[in-house]
Design a protein around this motif. Structure first.
Motif, PDB file in Angstrom:
ATOM      1  N   PRO A 271       0.813  -1.224   0.000  1.00  0.00           N
ATOM      2  CA  PRO A 271       0.000   0.000   0.000  1.00  0.00           C
ATOM      3  C   PRO A 271       0.839   1.262   0.000  1.00  0.00           C
ATOM      4  CG  PRO A 271       0.060  -0.956   2.189  1.00  0.00           C
ATOM      5  CD  PRO A 271       0.731  -1.956   1.281  1.00  0.00           C
ATOM      6  N   THR A 272       0.203   2.324  -0.483  1.00  0.00           N
ATOM      7  CA  THR A 272       0.871   3.631  -0.498  1.00  0.00           C
ATOM      8  C   THR A 272       1.144   4.140   0.908  1.00  0.00           C
ATOM      9  OG1 THR A 272      -1.280   4.718  -0.636  1.00  0.00           O
ATOM     10  CG2 THR A 272      -0.124   4.278  -2.717  1.00  0.00           C
ATOM     11  N   THR A 273       0.453   3.599   1.887  1.00  0.00           N
ATOM     12  CA  THR A 273       0.674   4.018   3.281  1.00  0.00           C
ATOM     13  C   THR A 273       1.970   3.466   3.850  1.00  0.00           C
ATOM     14  OG1 THR A 273      -0.643   2.125   3.991  1.00  0.00           O
ATOM     15  CG2 THR A 273      -1.766   4.249   3.784  1.00  0.00           C
ATOM     16  N   GLY A 274       2.638   2.540   3.098  1.00  0.00           N
ATOM     17  CA  GLY A 274       3.871   1.940   3.594  1.00  0.00           C
ATOM     18  C   GLY A 274       3.601   0.898   4.658  1.00  0.00           C
ATOM     19  N   GLY A 275       4.681   0.486   5.345  1.00  0.00           N
ATOM     20  CA  GLY A 275       4.546  -0.463   6.445  1.00  0.00           C
ATOM     21  C   GLY A 275       4.707  -1.916   6.051  1.00  0.00           C
ATOM     22  N   THR A 276       4.822  -2.201   4.749  1.00  0.00           N
ATOM     23  CA  THR A 276       4.992  -3.591   4.314  1.00  0.00           C
ATOM     24  C   THR A 276       6.422  -4.048   4.587  1.00  0.00           C
ATOM     25  OG1 THR A 276       3.377  -3.277   2.557  1.00  0.00           O
ATOM     26  CG2 THR A 276       4.862  -5.167   2.354  1.00  0.00           C
ATOM     27  N   THR A 277       6.574  -5.238   5.180  1.00  0.00           N
ATOM     28  CA  THR A 277       7.902  -5.815   5.392  1.00  0.00           C
ATOM     29  C   THR A 277       8.336  -6.505   4.113  1.00  0.00           C
ATOM     30  OG1 THR A 277       7.540  -6.125   7.760  1.00  0.00           O
ATOM     31  CG2 THR A 277       9.265  -7.456   6.736  1.00  0.00           C
ATOM     32  N   VAL A 278       9.435  -6.027   3.550  1.00  0.00           N
ATOM     33  CA  VAL A 278       9.906  -6.480   2.245  1.00  0.00           C
ATOM     34  C   VAL A 278      11.243  -7.204   2.421  1.00  0.00           C
ATOM     35  CG1 VAL A 278      10.583  -5.753  -0.072  1.00  0.00           C
ATOM     36  CG2 VAL A 278       8.769  -4.530   1.146  1.00  0.00           C
ATOM     37  N   THR A 279      11.394  -8.354   1.774  1.00  0.00           N
ATOM     38  CA  THR A 279      12.658  -9.085   1.801  1.00  0.00           C
ATOM     39  C   THR A 279      13.413  -8.842   0.500  1.00  0.00           C
ATOM     40  OG1 THR A 279      11.767 -10.827   3.220  1.00  0.00           O
ATOM     41  CG2 THR A 279      13.752 -11.352   1.976  1.00  0.00           C
ATOM     42  N   LEU A 280      14.635  -8.283   0.639  1.00  0.00           N
ATOM     43  CA  LEU A 280      15.477  -8.002  -0.514  1.00  0.00           C
ATOM     44  C   LEU A 280      16.578  -9.064  -0.566  1.00  0.00           C
ATOM     45  CD1 LEU A 280      14.300  -5.218   0.608  1.00  0.00           C
ATOM     46  CD2 LEU A 280      16.136  -4.133  -0.656  1.00  0.00           C
ATOM     47  N   ALA A 313       8.826  -0.879   4.066  1.00  0.00           N
ATOM     48  CA  ALA A 313       8.589   0.131   3.035  1.00  0.00           C
ATOM     49  C   ALA A 313       8.025   1.412   3.646  1.00  0.00           C
ATOM     50  CB  ALA A 313       7.629  -0.414   1.983  1.00  0.00           C
ATOM     51  N   PRO A 314       8.530   2.574   3.210  1.00  0.00           N
ATOM     52  CA  PRO A 314       7.991   3.853   3.691  1.00  0.00           C
ATOM     53  C   PRO A 314       6.736   4.223   2.883  1.00  0.00           C
ATOM     54  CG  PRO A 314       9.726   4.274   2.124  1.00  0.00           C
ATOM     55  CD  PRO A 314       9.650   2.772   2.267  1.00  0.00           C
ATOM     56  N   PRO A 315       5.966   5.231   3.311  1.00  0.00           N
ATOM     57  CA  PRO A 315       4.836   5.710   2.493  1.00  0.00           C
ATOM     58  C   PRO A 315       5.347   6.247   1.156  1.00  0.00           C
ATOM     59  CG  PRO A 315       4.688   6.525   4.747  1.00  0.00           C
ATOM     60  CD  PRO A 315       6.044   5.924   4.613  1.00  0.00           C
ATOM     61  N   HIS A 316       4.491   6.151   0.123  1.00  0.00           N
ATOM     62  CA  HIS A 316       4.930   6.577  -1.213  1.00  0.00           C
ATOM     63  C   HIS A 316       3.686   6.691  -2.088  1.00  0.00           C
ATOM     64  CE1 HIS A 316       6.839   6.264  -5.215  1.00  0.00           C
ATOM     65  NE2 HIS A 316       7.988   6.572  -4.631  1.00  0.00           N
ATOM     66  N   ALA A 335      15.671  -2.302  -8.030  1.00  0.00           N
ATOM     67  CA  ALA A 335      14.685  -3.368  -8.193  1.00  0.00           C
ATOM     68  C   ALA A 335      13.301  -2.744  -8.002  1.00  0.00           C
ATOM     69  CB  ALA A 335      14.919  -4.486  -7.185  1.00  0.00           C
ATOM     70  N   GLY A 336      12.337  -3.165  -8.787  1.00  0.00           N
ATOM     71  CA  GLY A 336      11.029  -2.525  -8.757  1.00  0.00           C
ATOM     72  C   GLY A 336      10.130  -3.024  -7.639  1.00  0.00           C
ATOM     73  N   TYR A 337       9.443  -2.073  -7.004  1.00  0.00           N
ATOM     74  CA  TYR A 337       8.430  -2.360  -5.986  1.00  0.00           C
ATOM     75  C   TYR A 337       7.240  -1.477  -6.324  1.00  0.00           C
ATOM     76  CZ  TYR A 337       6.105  -2.537  -1.404  1.00  0.00           C
ATOM     77  OH  TYR A 337       5.193  -2.697  -0.379  1.00  0.00           O
ATOM     78  N   VAL A 338       6.025  -2.064  -6.363  1.00  0.00           N
ATOM     79  CA  VAL A 338       4.831  -1.317  -6.797  1.00  0.00           C
ATOM     80  C   VAL A 338       4.024  -0.874  -5.578  1.00  0.00           C
ATOM     81  CG1 VAL A 338       2.717  -1.383  -8.148  1.00  0.00           C
ATOM     82  CG2 VAL A 338       4.749  -2.635  -8.937  1.00  0.00           C
ATOM     83  N   TYR A 339       3.778   0.436  -5.486  1.00  0.00           N
ATOM     84  CA  TYR A 339       2.883   0.982  -4.470  1.00  0.00           C
ATOM     85  C   TYR A 339       1.463   0.994  -5.031  1.00  0.00           C
ATOM     86  CZ  TYR A 339       6.456   2.507  -1.157  1.00  0.00           C
ATOM     87  OH  TYR A 339       7.453   2.535  -0.231  1.00  0.00           O
ATOM     88  N   LEU A 340       0.545   0.431  -4.268  1.00  0.00           N
ATOM     89  CA  LEU A 340      -0.842   0.309  -4.717  1.00  0.00           C
ATOM     90  C   LEU A 340      -1.773   1.138  -3.835  1.00  0.00           C
ATOM     91  CD1 LEU A 340      -0.954  -3.556  -5.204  1.00  0.00           C
ATOM     92  CD2 LEU A 340      -0.648  -1.832  -6.995  1.00  0.00           C
ATOM     93  N   THR A 341      -2.838   1.703  -4.505  1.00  0.00           N
ATOM     94  CA  THR A 341      -3.904   2.359  -3.754  1.00  0.00           C
ATOM     95  C   THR A 341      -4.889   1.280  -3.304  1.00  0.00           C
ATOM     96  OG1 THR A 341      -3.686   4.323  -5.118  1.00  0.00           O
ATOM     97  CG2 THR A 341      -5.734   4.088  -3.879  1.00  0.00           C
ATOM     98  N   GLY A 365     -15.277  -1.618  -9.457  1.00  0.00           N
ATOM     99  CA  GLY A 365     -14.623  -0.640  -8.588  1.00  0.00           C
ATOM    100  C   GLY A 365     -13.306  -0.182  -9.179  1.00  0.00           C
ATOM    101  N   THR A 366     -12.345   0.106  -8.331  1.00  0.00           N
ATOM    102  CA  THR A 366     -11.022   0.551  -8.780  1.00  0.00           C
ATOM    103  C   THR A 366      -9.942  -0.225  -8.020  1.00  0.00           C
ATOM    104  OG1 THR A 366     -10.976   2.328  -7.132  1.00  0.00           O
ATOM    105  CG2 THR A 366     -11.811   2.889  -9.334  1.00  0.00           C
ATOM    106  N   GLU A 367      -8.728  -0.255  -8.639  1.00  0.00           N
ATOM    107  CA  GLU A 367      -7.541  -0.900  -8.048  1.00  0.00           C
ATOM    108  C   GLU A 367      -7.786  -2.363  -7.709  1.00  0.00           C
ATOM    109  OE1 GLU A 367      -4.870   0.796  -8.152  1.00  0.00           O
ATOM    110  OE2 GLU A 367      -5.707   2.799  -8.433  1.00  0.00           O
ATOM    111  N   LEU A 368      -8.483  -3.055  -8.612  1.00  0.00           N
ATOM    112  CA  LEU A 368      -8.819  -4.463  -8.350  1.00  0.00           C
ATOM    113  C   LEU A 368      -7.859  -5.451  -9.025  1.00  0.00           C
ATOM    114  CD1 LEU A 368     -12.719  -4.280  -8.743  1.00  0.00           C
ATOM    115  CD2 LEU A 368     -11.348  -4.159  -6.635  1.00  0.00           C
TER     116      LEU A 368
END
Length: 427
Positions: A271-280, A313-316, A335-341, A365-368
């Motif tokens: 999410p755009t709010t960030g907070g996701t734990t990402v493994t690189l 991940a930070p907000p974005h 490396a690409g990471y996608v922020y989603l609404t 709806g949207t963002e499905l």
């Protein structure tokens, strides 16, 4: 007073070259004026008491001679003999080691024959710093200082001076250049060392760590493979039998960390709010100083190993963000990471159906596009993503009445719409 009497001598033999200390035992020795071995007077003598004299034998021909003592009362007449024997000249066969520094101090083992009674060990005529006769076939000597080059080593005994063996004095090596003078912390860089006096090198070290391998190309050049080492400067030295190079002005080789690289980011979105734990995952990630999402610092990160980092991940803003890792070795590839609404639902068609389930409902709806779950109340159901704005889902069986419908993506869970189950007519 009585004339002197000689009763015994010890030892009873010695080299014809003379120089043996002989203890003469008898009586009435006080005031002795002469001690003779045959017709020759002792080189010197000392009256220890009225019953003992210590005398130094003169040189003589080989064979037994009578020992006599003379005082003012006369000369002893007893037949007590001392035998002069021929002593073989010493002979050297080996020196170990056969080389050492010009400063001296090398302990050298000399082997040969007839080494007993050695009176001198010389290096080009210079006396050894010290020596010990271990046996008739071995002497241990400490080499004195000497100019660079070969020195002839000899041993002297009462039998003469030995043949000469060569001991090579080696100048201290000097290191003047390194090419290249830097490389990665993983080591493996082939470095050319230039200087002087490299012949016979026994070690090349980087801060005391042995080179992975090295080859002495000439007296002025060595090729060495750098070992692994922490980032920073390492002092390079060359050791030969002449000593270790540049103790006061060593040459520095600089280790730098390898540039990190990224291979994957999981999950691929959040999410755009960030907070996701990402493994690189990637390579050379140790010592990471930053993890960035489009230049925005990760909320936090942990270096798990050289190949893995866990970051939050930070907000974005919505869209693709380039994730990079920075270490002392540089900044990685992105490396690409996608922020989603978060998804939003607008309508359900149809919005009602029977309680026995099976009805196919279209969610608009949207963002499905990244939908990972559709629920009717708390019950997940099967679904198909038709487009970013449309998902079809199969209504599960349930009691009559209204139930909330939601869609979930990596960006979160949508608002809820109401679907109503209606009981069929009864007979």
């Amino acid at each position: 007073m009585a004339a002197p009497v000689v009763l015994s001598v010890s030892p009873q033999q010695g080299p014809a070259s003379g120089g043996t200390a002989v203890t003469v035992t008898g009586t009435s020795f006080t005031g002795a004026t002469t001690v003779r071995f045959g017709t020759k007077a002792a080189t010197s003598f000392t009256v220890n008491s009225s019953t003992q004299i210590t005398a130094i034998t003169p040189s003589s021909s080989v064979g037994p001679v009578n020992v006599s003592v003379t005082t003012s009362q006369g000369t002893s007449s007893q037949q007590v003999t001392f035998t002069f024997v021929a002593v073989a000249a010493p002979s050297l066969s080996t020196l170990t080691p056969s080389q050492g520094p010009t400063s001296g101090g090398t302990t050298v083992t000399l082997t040969g024959t007839n080494l007993t009674g050695a009176t001198a060990v010389r290096f080009d005529g210079i006396a050894a710093a010290s020596f010990t006769v271990n046996s008739a076939t071995q002497i241990t000597a400490v080499a004195p200082p000497h100019a660079a080059g070969a020195a002839q080593v000899t041993v002297t005994t009462s039998g003469g001076t030995s043949n000469a063996l060569s001991f090579t004095y080696v100048a201290v090596p000097s290191l003047t250049g390194l090419v290249p003078n830097q490389g990665p912390v993983s080591g493996g860089t082939t470095v050319t060392l230039t200087g002087v006096n490299f012949s016979g090198a026994t070690a090349v070290s980087f801060d005391g760590v042995p080179a992975a391998s090295f080859t002495v190309n000439s007296a002025t050049q060595i090729t060495a493979v750098a070992p692994s080492h922490a980032a920073g400067a390492a002092q390079v030295t060359v050791t030969t039998p002449g000593g270790t190079s540049n103790p006061d002005n060593p040459q520095a080789y600089f280790y730098y960390a390898a540039t990190p690289s990224l291979l994957s980011v999981l999950p691929l979105s959040g999410p755009t709010t960030g907070g996701t734990t990402v493994t690189l995952t990637g390579n050379d990630l140790l010592g990471a100083t930053a993890v960035s999402f489009d230049g925005v610092a990760a909320t936090s990160f942990t270096v798990d190993s050289a190949t893995q980092i866990t970051a939050v991940a930070p907000p974005h803003a919505a869209g693709i963000a380039e994730v990079t890792v920075t270490t002392p070795g540089g900044t990685s590839n992105p490396a690409g990471y996608v922020y989603l609404t978060a998804p939003a639902l607008f309508s359900l068609i149809p919005d009602q159906g029977p309680t026995h389930g099976g009805t196919v409902v279209t969610l608009t709806g949207t963002e499905l596009a990244a939908t990972s779950e559709v629920r009717f109340g708390s019950t997940p159901t099967s679904f198909t993503v038709v487009s970013p704005t449309q998902v079809t889902a199969v209504v599960p069986t349930g009691p009559d009445g209204p139930v909330t419908v939601t869609a979930t993506t990596p960006a979160g869970t949508s608002n809820a719409l109401t679907y109503t189950r209606v009981s069929g007519p009864s007979i």
